[in-house]
Design a protein around this motif. Sequence first.
Motif, PDB file in Angstrom:
ATOM      1  N   ASP A 153     -23.825  -5.201  -2.000  1.00  0.00           N
ATOM      2  CA  ASP A 153     -23.515  -5.762  -1.083  1.00  0.00           C
ATOM      3  C   ASP A 153     -21.911  -5.967  -0.498  1.00  0.00           C
ATOM      4  O   ASP A 153     -21.662  -5.972   0.684  1.00  0.00           O
ATOM      5  CB  ASP A 153     -24.262  -7.246  -0.893  1.00  0.00           C
ATOM      6  CG  ASP A 153     -25.826  -7.161  -1.156  1.00  0.00           C
ATOM      7  OD1 ASP A 153     -26.301  -5.937  -0.699  1.00  0.00           O
ATOM      8  OD2 ASP A 153     -26.682  -7.854  -1.792  1.00  0.00           O
ATOM      9  N   ILE A 154     -21.290  -6.600  -1.607  1.00  0.00           N
ATOM     10  CA  ILE A 154     -20.065  -6.700  -1.260  1.00  0.00           C
ATOM     11  C   ILE A 154     -19.211  -5.537  -0.852  1.00  0.00           C
ATOM     12  O   ILE A 154     -18.371  -5.642   0.001  1.00  0.00           O
ATOM     13  CB  ILE A 154     -19.383  -7.338  -2.808  1.00  0.00           C
ATOM     14  CG1 ILE A 154     -19.923  -8.743  -3.134  1.00  0.00           C
ATOM     15  CG2 ILE A 154     -17.869  -7.601  -2.212  1.00  0.00           C
ATOM     16  CD1 ILE A 154     -19.463  -9.022  -4.379  1.00  0.00           C
ATOM     17  N   ARG A 155     -19.548  -4.315  -1.517  1.00  0.00           N
ATOM     18  CA  ARG A 155     -18.920  -3.020  -1.025  1.00  0.00           C
ATOM     19  C   ARG A 155     -19.174  -2.832   0.333  1.00  0.00           C
ATOM     20  O   ARG A 155     -18.449  -2.233   0.965  1.00  0.00           O
ATOM     21  CB  ARG A 155     -19.149  -1.950  -2.110  1.00  0.00           C
ATOM     22  CG  ARG A 155     -18.221  -2.402  -3.364  1.00  0.00           C
ATOM     23  CD  ARG A 155     -18.594  -1.371  -4.456  1.00  0.00           C
ATOM     24  NE  ARG A 155     -17.509  -1.314  -5.468  1.00  0.00           N
ATOM     25  CZ  ARG A 155     -17.797  -0.792  -6.805  1.00  0.00           C
ATOM     26  NH1 ARG A 155     -18.801  -0.059  -6.811  1.00  0.00           N
ATOM     27  NH2 ARG A 155     -16.981  -1.053  -7.764  1.00  0.00           N
ATOM     28  N   SER A 156     -20.479  -3.123   0.633  1.00  0.00           N
ATOM     29  CA  SER A 156     -20.806  -2.645   1.805  1.00  0.00           C
ATOM     30  C   SER A 156     -20.138  -3.631   2.803  1.00  0.00           C
ATOM     31  O   SER A 156     -19.781  -2.892   4.217  1.00  0.00           O
ATOM     32  CB  SER A 156     -22.350  -2.920   1.906  1.00  0.00           C
ATOM     33  OG  SER A 156     -22.781  -2.809   3.481  1.00  0.00           O
ATOM     34  N   ASP A 206     -13.619  -2.125   6.559  1.00  0.00           N
ATOM     35  CA  ASP A 206     -12.551  -1.130   6.757  1.00  0.00           C
ATOM     36  C   ASP A 206     -12.665  -0.254   7.887  1.00  0.00           C
ATOM     37  O   ASP A 206     -11.901   0.225   8.391  1.00  0.00           O
ATOM     38  CB  ASP A 206     -12.849  -0.296   5.419  1.00  0.00           C
ATOM     39  CG  ASP A 206     -12.443  -0.709   4.130  1.00  0.00           C
ATOM     40  OD1 ASP A 206     -11.640  -1.766   4.043  1.00  0.00           O
ATOM     41  OD2 ASP A 206     -12.427  -0.130   3.049  1.00  0.00           O
ATOM     42  N   ALA A 207     -14.143  -0.149   8.344  1.00  0.00           N
ATOM     43  CA  ALA A 207     -14.166   0.641   9.478  1.00  0.00           C
ATOM     44  C   ALA A 207     -13.275  -0.023  10.905  1.00  0.00           C
ATOM     45  O   ALA A 207     -12.977   0.595  11.798  1.00  0.00           O
ATOM     46  CB  ALA A 207     -15.650   0.831   9.972  1.00  0.00           C
ATOM     47  N   GLN A 208     -13.529  -1.414  10.713  1.00  0.00           N
ATOM     48  CA  GLN A 208     -12.795  -2.185  11.674  1.00  0.00           C
ATOM     49  C   GLN A 208     -11.205  -2.101  11.727  1.00  0.00           C
ATOM     50  O   GLN A 208     -10.526  -1.904  12.823  1.00  0.00           O
ATOM     51  CB  GLN A 208     -13.143  -3.640  11.681  1.00  0.00           C
ATOM     52  CG  GLN A 208     -14.556  -4.118  12.189  1.00  0.00           C
ATOM     53  CD  GLN A 208     -15.099  -5.492  11.697  1.00  0.00           C
ATOM     54  OE1 GLN A 208     -14.196  -6.227  11.693  1.00  0.00           O
ATOM     55  NE2 GLN A 208     -16.258  -5.758  11.418  1.00  0.00           N
ATOM     56  N   LEU A 209     -10.701  -1.909  10.504  1.00  0.00           N
ATOM     57  CA  LEU A 209      -9.198  -1.659  10.110  1.00  0.00           C
ATOM     58  C   LEU A 209      -8.874  -0.519  10.635  1.00  0.00           C
ATOM     59  O   LEU A 209      -7.684  -0.317  11.228  1.00  0.00           O
ATOM     60  CB  LEU A 209      -8.928  -2.106   8.746  1.00  0.00           C
ATOM     61  CG  LEU A 209      -8.929  -3.471   8.130  1.00  0.00           C
ATOM     62  CD1 LEU A 209      -8.995  -3.516   6.477  1.00  0.00           C
ATOM     63  CD2 LEU A 209      -7.733  -4.287   8.554  1.00  0.00           C
ATOM     64  N   VAL A 210      -9.800   0.670  10.435  1.00  0.00           N
ATOM     65  CA  VAL A 210      -9.367   1.758  10.964  1.00  0.00           C
ATOM     66  C   VAL A 210      -9.048   1.818  12.569  1.00  0.00           C
ATOM     67  O   VAL A 210      -8.348   2.203  13.001  1.00  0.00           O
ATOM     68  CB  VAL A 210     -10.353   2.791  10.404  1.00  0.00           C
ATOM     69  CG1 VAL A 210     -10.226   4.176  11.300  1.00  0.00           C
ATOM     70  CG2 VAL A 210     -10.402   3.015   9.055  1.00  0.00           C
TER      71      VAL A 210
END
Length: 89
Positions: free
Chosen positions: A5-8, A14-18
């Motif tokens: 869950d945490i990694r999800s 990360d997708a937002q950061l990209v």
Amino acid sequence: MNLDDIRSDIDTLDAQLVQLLEARMTLVSQVATFKKMTGGRVLDNSRELVILDRVASQVENLDYAETVVNTFKDILKNSRAYQEKVLKK
Ligand SMILES: C=C(O[C@@H]1C=C(C(=O)O)C=C[C@H]1O)C(=O)O
């Protein structure tokens, strides 16, 4: 929350950061084009100090301040490396 869950949640962030980093690079690219046309230097130390000071003041959890500022130092370094390539073209 378990590890998956945490990694999800990390993957989502990360997708937002990209997306944000890509948007930032689009603006950096415009700056590079401007500098190429006007003969400006890639490095602007005073501008970078302003950015890093502002980032440091925006971090709410002081435990993370050094890490976040170092991350921005890397962003600025890679921004300059990209611009150097554009100016050499
Ligand atoms: C983008 C610029 O070029 C360089 C990279 C910066 C950045 O990525 O924010 C800031 C200052 C410069 O060292 C700029 O001059 O604004």
